[in-house]
Write a protein that holds these residues in place. Structure first.
Motif, PDB file in Angstrom:
ATOM      1  N   LEU A 165       0.953  -1.199  -0.186  1.00  6.66           N
ATOM      2  CA  LEU A 165      -0.042  -0.142   0.060  1.00  6.66           C
ATOM      3  C   LEU A 165       0.910   1.303   0.056  1.00  6.66           C
ATOM      4  CD1 LEU A 165      -2.864  -0.928   2.487  1.00  6.66           C
ATOM      5  CD2 LEU A 165      -2.972  -0.453  -0.010  1.00  6.66           C
ATOM      6  N   LEU A 166       1.920   1.227   0.701  1.00  6.87           N
ATOM      7  CA  LEU A 166       2.894   2.310   0.923  1.00  6.87           C
ATOM      8  C   LEU A 166       3.465   2.626  -0.540  1.00  6.87           C
ATOM      9  CD1 LEU A 166       4.511   4.677   2.258  1.00  6.87           C
ATOM     10  CD2 LEU A 166       6.305   2.894   2.520  1.00  6.87           C
ATOM     11  N   ALA A 167       3.969   1.644  -1.089  1.00 10.08           N
ATOM     12  CA  ALA A 167       4.555   1.520  -2.628  1.00 10.08           C
ATOM     13  C   ALA A 167       3.549   2.492  -3.583  1.00 10.08           C
ATOM     14  CB  ALA A 167       4.826   0.104  -2.997  1.00 10.08           C
ATOM     15  N   ASP A 168       2.024   2.021  -3.612  1.00 10.04           N
ATOM     16  CA  ASP A 168       1.230   2.357  -4.263  1.00 10.04           C
ATOM     17  C   ASP A 168       0.771   3.758  -4.091  1.00 10.04           C
ATOM     18  OD1 ASP A 168      -0.845   2.151  -6.151  1.00 10.04           O
ATOM     19  OD2 ASP A 168      -2.337   1.922  -4.694  1.00 10.04           O
ATOM     20  N   ARG A 169       0.746   4.107  -2.823  1.00  9.99           N
ATOM     21  CA  ARG A 169       0.616   5.581  -2.391  1.00  9.99           C
ATOM     22  C   ARG A 169       1.637   6.546  -2.970  1.00  9.99           C
ATOM     23  NH1 ARG A 169      -1.034   4.332   2.335  1.00  9.99           N
ATOM     24  NH2 ARG A 169       0.846   4.860   3.499  1.00  9.99           N
ATOM     25  N   ASP A 170       2.886   5.989  -2.740  1.00  7.86           N
ATOM     26  CA  ASP A 170       3.981   6.874  -3.431  1.00  7.86           C
ATOM     27  C   ASP A 170       3.847   7.035  -4.779  1.00  7.86           C
ATOM     28  OD1 ASP A 170       5.021   7.262  -0.684  1.00  7.86           O
ATOM     29  OD2 ASP A 170       6.779   5.593  -0.833  1.00  7.86           O
ATOM     30  N   ALA A 171       3.566   5.910  -5.401  1.00 13.25           N
ATOM     31  CA  ALA A 171       3.515   6.136  -6.873  1.00 13.25           C
ATOM     32  C   ALA A 171       2.243   6.983  -7.306  1.00 13.25           C
ATOM     33  CB  ALA A 171       3.265   4.734  -7.599  1.00 13.25           C
ATOM     34  N   LEU A 172       1.164   6.982  -6.561  1.00  8.45           N
ATOM     35  CA  LEU A 172      -0.118   7.886  -6.976  1.00  8.45           C
ATOM     36  C   LEU A 172       0.393   9.094  -6.671  1.00  8.45           C
ATOM     37  CD1 LEU A 172      -2.671   5.413  -5.403  1.00  8.45           C
ATOM     38  CD2 LEU A 172      -2.669   6.238  -7.899  1.00  8.45           C
ATOM     39  N   THR A 232      -8.577  13.829 -10.512  1.00  7.74           N
ATOM     40  CA  THR A 232      -9.559  13.618  -9.709  1.00  7.74           C
ATOM     41  C   THR A 232      -9.667  12.006  -9.588  1.00  7.74           C
ATOM     42  OG1 THR A 232     -11.083  13.443 -11.346  1.00  7.74           O
ATOM     43  CG2 THR A 232     -10.772  15.661 -10.047  1.00  7.74           C
ATOM     44  N   THR A 233      -9.257  11.276 -10.501  1.00  5.77           N
ATOM     45  CA  THR A 233      -9.272   9.795 -10.304  1.00  5.77           C
ATOM     46  C   THR A 233      -8.206   9.634  -9.336  1.00  5.77           C
ATOM     47  OG1 THR A 233     -10.042   9.466 -12.707  1.00  5.77           O
ATOM     48  CG2 THR A 233      -8.857   7.691 -11.721  1.00  5.77           C
ATOM     49  N   ILE A 234      -7.028   9.899  -9.342  1.00  5.82           N
ATOM     50  CA  ILE A 234      -5.780   9.769  -8.447  1.00  5.82           C
ATOM     51  C   ILE A 234      -6.385   9.789  -7.083  1.00  5.82           C
ATOM     52  CG2 ILE A 234      -3.734  10.280  -7.727  1.00  5.82           C
ATOM     53  CD1 ILE A 234      -2.899  10.883 -10.697  1.00  5.82           C
ATOM     54  N   ASP A 235      -7.109  10.960  -6.919  1.00  7.36           N
ATOM     55  CA  ASP A 235      -7.509  11.498  -5.560  1.00  7.36           C
ATOM     56  C   ASP A 235      -8.555  10.359  -5.059  1.00  7.36           C
ATOM     57  OD1 ASP A 235      -6.038  13.770  -5.367  1.00  7.36           O
ATOM     58  OD2 ASP A 235      -7.713  15.151  -6.176  1.00  7.36           O
ATOM     59  N   LYS A 236      -9.383   9.777  -5.954  1.00  4.45           N
ATOM     60  CA  LYS A 236     -10.186   8.717  -5.444  1.00  4.45           C
ATOM     61  C   LYS A 236      -9.277   7.447  -5.203  1.00  4.45           C
ATOM     62  CE  LYS A 236     -14.163  10.384  -8.079  1.00  4.45           C
ATOM     63  NZ  LYS A 236     -14.990   9.917  -9.355  1.00  4.45           N
ATOM     64  N   LEU A 237      -8.347   7.261  -5.891  1.00  5.42           N
ATOM     65  CA  LEU A 237      -7.315   6.146  -5.709  1.00  5.42           C
ATOM     66  C   LEU A 237      -6.719   6.225  -4.141  1.00  5.42           C
ATOM     67  CD1 LEU A 237      -6.081   5.269  -9.283  1.00  5.42           C
ATOM     68  CD2 LEU A 237      -7.910   3.964  -7.987  1.00  5.42           C
ATOM     69  N   LEU A 238      -6.314   7.510  -4.251  1.00  3.56           N
ATOM     70  CA  LEU A 238      -5.845   7.708  -2.812  1.00  3.56           C
ATOM     71  C   LEU A 238      -6.690   7.424  -1.626  1.00  3.56           C
ATOM     72  CD1 LEU A 238      -3.242  10.720  -3.802  1.00  3.56           C
ATOM     73  CD2 LEU A 238      -2.568   8.649  -3.111  1.00  3.56           C
TER      74      LEU A 238
END
Length: 219
Positions: free
Chosen positions: A139-146, A209-215
């Motif tokens: 999750l951390l790696a995904d969050r950093d990439a986002l 806005t899509t990235i914000d939803k993913l975050l």
């Protein structure tokens, strides 16, 4: 009540980052005996283990390893130290005063070790293992990439708004409200350059806005 300083001869604080960890080796009285940084690779962690062993006479039972981010950047190192036989715990949550005074990785590593000296060993947190630890790291790696992708797209959209007459003020940076407004834009009868810039702006704002939803989902 027995505390860490009365239980272990040495405490090692580890300040963790993606590519490099910084280690501070402290004696039980809080004195910093040595500092060193090692890569986060398997070889780097092995060198760190050997470095600690040389400075503590190889006595596993007398060394406490305190890892910052034991569920994220420090997960692999924490697991490796545990398998080696060291008692390994998660760093305590820093106070606001700690955050104000820490100015470098070596200082952070020493602080991480020093803050547990007066704590009862049973009150220290052991790193999560198995799927829970792996999920936290993922999750951390995904969050950093986002977050990186979001920053890049906001910079792109800001530059576009500043260099084309799109009817939005981006002189001090774009707000969330402005980005949301851009997603609602429709095509206009205007010169081809402005029309194309507007299409790119709409597409980029929607991507943000899509990235914000993913975050939000990631959190």
């Amino acid at each position: 009540m027995t505390i860490v300083a009365e239980t272990y001869r040495y405490v090692v604080g580890i300040d963790t980052h993606a590519e490099q960890h910084t280690y501070a080796l402290l004696t039980s009285n809080g004195a910093c005996q040595d500092l060193q940084s090692f890569a986060t690779t398997t070889a780097g962690i092995d060198r760190a283990i050997a470095w600690i062993a040389r400075r503590t006479d190889g006595d596993l039972d007398q060394v406490l390893i305190v890892v910052e981010g034991a569920g994220s950047y420090g997960r692999i190192a924490a697991a490796r130290f545990t398998r080696t036989g060291y008692t390994t715990v998660e760093a305590m949550t820093p106070t606001r005063a700690d955050l104000r005074t820490a100015k470098s990785d070596p200082l952070d590593a020493a602080r991480i070790a020093r803050t547990v000296l007066g704590t009862h060993p049973d009150r220290l947190r052991r790193p999560r293992t198995g799927h829970a630890g792996q999920l936290a790291a993922l999750l951390l790696a995904d969050r950093d990439a986002l977050n990186s992708d979001r920053t890049a797209k906001i910079n792109q959209l800001t530059a576009l708004a500043r260099t084309h007459s799109l009817g939005i003020d981006a002189r001090t940076g774009l707000t969330t409200t402005q980005i949301t407004t851009i997603t609602t834009w429709r095509a206009r009868h205007e010169d081809p350059l402005s029309a194309h810039a507007r299409q790119i702006a709409i597409r980029t704002a929607k991507a943000i806005t899509t990235i914000d939803k993913l975050l939000k989902a990631n959190q």
